[in-house]
Design a protein around this motif. Structure first.
Motif, PDB file in Angstrom:
ATOM      1  N   LYS A  13       8.234   0.429  29.655  1.00  0.00           N
ATOM      2  CA  LYS A  13       7.457   0.986  28.548  1.00  0.00           C
ATOM      3  C   LYS A  13       8.194   2.154  27.898  1.00  0.00           C
ATOM      4  N   ASP A  14       8.738   3.050  28.728  1.00  0.00           N
ATOM      5  CA  ASP A  14       9.511   4.186  28.203  1.00  0.00           C
ATOM      6  C   ASP A  14      10.728   3.691  27.435  1.00  0.00           C
ATOM      7  N   ILE A  15      11.433   2.735  28.036  1.00  0.00           N
ATOM      8  CA  ILE A  15      12.662   2.225  27.425  1.00  0.00           C
ATOM      9  C   ILE A  15      12.353   1.515  26.107  1.00  0.00           C
ATOM     10  N   GLY A  16      11.271   0.735  26.091  1.00  0.00           N
ATOM     11  CA  GLY A  16      10.880   0.038  24.873  1.00  0.00           C
ATOM     12  C   GLY A  16      10.574   1.008  23.744  1.00  0.00           C
ATOM     13  N   ARG A  17       9.827   2.072  24.065  1.00  0.00           N
ATOM     14  CA  ARG A  17       9.500   3.086  23.044  1.00  0.00           C
ATOM     15  C   ARG A  17      10.749   3.778  22.520  1.00  0.00           C
ATOM     16  N   ILE A  18      11.660   4.124  23.451  1.00  0.00           N
ATOM     17  CA  ILE A  18      12.873   4.851  23.073  1.00  0.00           C
ATOM     18  C   ILE A  18      13.758   3.987  22.181  1.00  0.00           C
ATOM     19  N   ILE A  19      13.984   2.748  22.584  1.00  0.00           N
ATOM     20  CA  ILE A  19      14.842   1.856  21.791  1.00  0.00           C
ATOM     21  C   ILE A  19      14.233   1.604  20.415  1.00  0.00           C
ATOM     22  N   SER A  20      12.916   1.392  20.373  1.00  0.00           N
ATOM     23  CA  SER A  20      12.244   1.126  19.100  1.00  0.00           C
ATOM     24  C   SER A  20      12.338   2.327  18.164  1.00  0.00           C
ATOM     25  N   ALA A  21      11.997   3.517  18.697  1.00  0.00           N
ATOM     26  CA  ALA A  21      12.021   4.716  17.862  1.00  0.00           C
ATOM     27  C   ALA A  21      13.441   5.064  17.428  1.00  0.00           C
ATOM     28  N   TRP A  22      14.398   4.927  18.349  1.00  0.00           N
ATOM     29  CA  TRP A  22      15.787   5.265  18.022  1.00  0.00           C
ATOM     30  C   TRP A  22      16.353   4.330  16.953  1.00  0.00           C
ATOM     31  N   SER A  23      16.122   3.031  17.100  1.00  0.00           N
ATOM     32  CA  SER A  23      16.662   2.072  16.138  1.00  0.00           C
ATOM     33  C   SER A  23      16.016   2.256  14.763  1.00  0.00           C
ATOM     34  N   ARG A  24      14.709   2.542  14.712  1.00  0.00           N
ATOM     35  CA  ARG A  24      14.043   2.751  13.423  1.00  0.00           C
ATOM     36  C   ARG A  24      14.483   4.048  12.767  1.00  0.00           C
ATOM     37  N   SER A  25      14.826   5.064  13.617  1.00  0.00           N
ATOM     38  CA  SER A  25      15.247   6.347  13.057  1.00  0.00           C
ATOM     39  C   SER A  25      16.616   6.263  12.372  1.00  0.00           C
ATOM     40  N   LEU A  26      17.383   5.229  12.660  1.00  0.00           N
ATOM     41  CA  LEU A  26      18.677   5.051  12.017  1.00  0.00           C
ATOM     42  C   LEU A  26      18.515   4.811  10.511  1.00  0.00           C
ATOM     43  N   PHE A  27      17.360   4.272  10.142  1.00  0.00           N
ATOM     44  CA  PHE A  27      17.116   3.930   8.740  1.00  0.00           C
ATOM     45  C   PHE A  27      15.997   4.763   8.113  1.00  0.00           C
ATOM     46  N   ASP A  28      15.223   5.445   8.945  1.00  0.00           N
ATOM     47  CA  ASP A  28      14.112   6.250   8.445  1.00  0.00           C
ATOM     48  C   ASP A  28      14.282   7.690   8.932  1.00  0.00           C
ATOM     49  N   LYS A  29      14.702   8.579   8.031  1.00  0.00           N
ATOM     50  CA  LYS A  29      14.997   9.962   8.401  1.00  0.00           C
ATOM     51  C   LYS A  29      13.760  10.700   8.923  1.00  0.00           C
ATOM     52  N   THR A  30      12.590  10.290   8.505  1.00  0.00           N
ATOM     53  CA  THR A  30      11.377  10.985   8.943  1.00  0.00           C
ATOM     54  C   THR A  30      11.104  10.802  10.432  1.00  0.00           C
ATOM     55  N   LEU A  31      11.721   9.787  11.028  1.00  0.00           N
ATOM     56  CA  LEU A  31      11.510   9.516  12.457  1.00  0.00           C
ATOM     57  C   LEU A  31      12.503  10.234  13.362  1.00  0.00           C
ATOM     58  N   ARG A  32      13.464  10.927  12.774  1.00  0.00           N
ATOM     59  CA  ARG A  32      14.532  11.517  13.587  1.00  0.00           C
ATOM     60  C   ARG A  32      14.088  12.719  14.419  1.00  0.00           C
ATOM     61  N   LYS A  33      12.903  13.241  14.111  1.00  0.00           N
ATOM     62  CA  LYS A  33      12.368  14.328  14.926  1.00  0.00           C
ATOM     63  C   LYS A  33      11.421  13.818  16.003  1.00  0.00           C
ATOM     64  N   ASP A  34      11.198  12.517  16.009  1.00  0.00           N
ATOM     65  CA  ASP A  34      10.354  11.908  17.035  1.00  0.00           C
ATOM     66  C   ASP A  34      11.021  12.056  18.403  1.00  0.00           C
ATOM     67  N   HIS A  35      10.234  12.417  19.411  1.00  0.00           N
ATOM     68  CA  HIS A  35      10.796  12.666  20.748  1.00  0.00           C
ATOM     69  C   HIS A  35      11.506  11.449  21.317  1.00  0.00           C
ATOM     70  N   ALA A  87      12.898   8.962  19.680  1.00  0.00           N
ATOM     71  CA  ALA A  87      14.143   8.728  18.936  1.00  0.00           C
ATOM     72  C   ALA A  87      15.221   9.699  19.416  1.00  0.00           C
ATOM     73  N   GLN A  88      14.835  10.959  19.642  1.00  0.00           N
ATOM     74  CA  GLN A  88      15.789  11.949  20.136  1.00  0.00           C
ATOM     75  C   GLN A  88      16.258  11.605  21.542  1.00  0.00           C
ATOM     76  N   MET A  89      15.354  11.054  22.369  1.00  0.00           N
ATOM     77  CA  MET A  89      15.742  10.668  23.724  1.00  0.00           C
ATOM     78  C   MET A  89      16.821   9.592  23.698  1.00  0.00           C
ATOM     79  N   GLY A  90      16.729   8.692  22.707  1.00  0.00           N
ATOM     80  CA  GLY A  90      17.763   7.668  22.577  1.00  0.00           C
ATOM     81  C   GLY A  90      19.131   8.288  22.387  1.00  0.00           C
ATOM     82  N   TRP A  91      19.210   9.278  21.499  1.00  0.00           N
ATOM     83  CA  TRP A  91      20.486   9.967  21.272  1.00  0.00           C
ATOM     84  C   TRP A  91      20.911  10.770  22.490  1.00  0.00           C
ATOM     85  N   LEU A  92      19.952  11.381  23.173  1.00  0.00           N
ATOM     86  CA  LEU A  92      20.282  12.217  24.327  1.00  0.00           C
ATOM     87  C   LEU A  92      20.801  11.386  25.505  1.00  0.00           C
ATOM     88  N   VAL A  93      20.294  10.159  25.650  1.00  0.00           N
ATOM     89  CA  VAL A  93      20.830   9.265  26.684  1.00  0.00           C
ATOM     90  C   VAL A  93      22.272   8.889  26.352  1.00  0.00           C
TER      91      VAL A  93
END
Length: 291
Positions: free
Chosen positions: A61-83, A85-91
């Protein structure tokens, strides 16, 4: 490698991968005490794919959320502050140190680093480090007679700097005896993170590093033809099953318990190994890897 050896080594891999006791050290020691050939770095890396599959399922569940938010944030700048999405980059950021050092030190990892004297020393030294980190965390959590409990950090407080420090701690586990979870969790405790937060990020951080290492070794093994595929794959399945059970237990354990039992175990085992090697009972050098 016999099927019995693969059963035992698969169990050892699964039971010790997520505990702060060093799975690579225990694989090496199991072979040494049993009079078997050292299973080798390739066997360790491939069977770790099984334990990481357990991580993928347990934290799906954690991994699914992270991958989904991170991949969407690549195209939607408003999502880049989402925790998430940030976890994806931090990993990704935290995986850089072990990726660079793993490639750079490949020959040392498969050779000199597997010396039992190094393994024994790391068991003791890192055990003491884990013990100190655990006591600092306990002091913050309980406070004292004249000191209020101190609030520790959650993963929401994780930034690039701390992510890199976590990554450097993980890279230390390239040396048998250190322990990936032991190094990263104790590093997190020193930085002020809660036990559960440090453990969760430690497990997530291990996914790309371990899977990449396993695939890399798998490629070399296919080309070199020096792996007993039947027993190795059997050990990988055993490692998956036992590893999943250990994750479920360990995540509950760390929420209320101290790491000190693991610390005592590491120190005693390290001292016993040093004595046995000094007496000539065990050879410090690995026997030829099993094929």
């Amino acid at each position: 490698m016999s099927w019995f050896e693969s059963l035992i080594l698969g169990l050892v891999q699964g039971l010790t991968e997520f505990l702060p006791v060093s799975s690579s050290a225990h694989l090496r020691l199991t072979a040494a005490f049993s009079g078997w050939k050292d299973p080798g770095a390739a066997f360790t890396a491939i069977t770790q794919i099984g334990t990481e599959a357990a991580v993928l399922i347990y934290f799906r569940k954690d991994i699914g959320r992270i991958i989904s938010a991170w991949s969407r944030s690549l195209f939607d700048k408003t999502l880049r502050k989402d925790h998430d999405a940030q976890m994806g980059w931090l990993v990704i950021v935290g995986s850089i140190p072990i990726g660079v050092l793993g490639v750079t030190l490949k020959d040392q990892i498969e050779g000199p680093f597997r010396d039992l004297r190094i393994t024994a020393t790391m068991l003791v030294v890192v055990g003491i480090v884990i013990g100190i980190a655990d006591r600092l965390a306990a002091r913050d959590e309980t406070g004292g007679k004249h000191r209020a409990p101190k609030q520790r950090k959650n993963l929401e407080n994780l930034g690039v700097k701390d992510g890199l420090i976590f990554g450097l701690c993980q890279a230390c586990a390239l040396i048998p005896g250190v322990s990936r979870s032991g190094a990263t969790i104790s590093g997190g405790l020193f930085m002020g993170y809660k036990r559960e937060a440090a453990a969760r990020y430690s497990f997530l951080l291990a996914i790309p590093a371990v899977l990449a290492s396993g695939v890399f070794e798998l490629k070399d093994a296919v080309e070199g033809g020096h792996v007993a595929w039947g027993p190795t794959m059997f050990a990988t399945v055993i490692a998956f099953a036992s590893g999943y059970a250990v994750i479920a237990w360990f995540m509950k354990f760390i929420s209320t318990k101290s790491f000190m039992p693991f610390v005592y175990y590491r120190v005693v085992l390290g001292v016993v190994l040093i004595v046995l090697v000094s007496m000539g009972v065990l050879s410090p050098h690995a026997a030829e890897s099993a094929g």
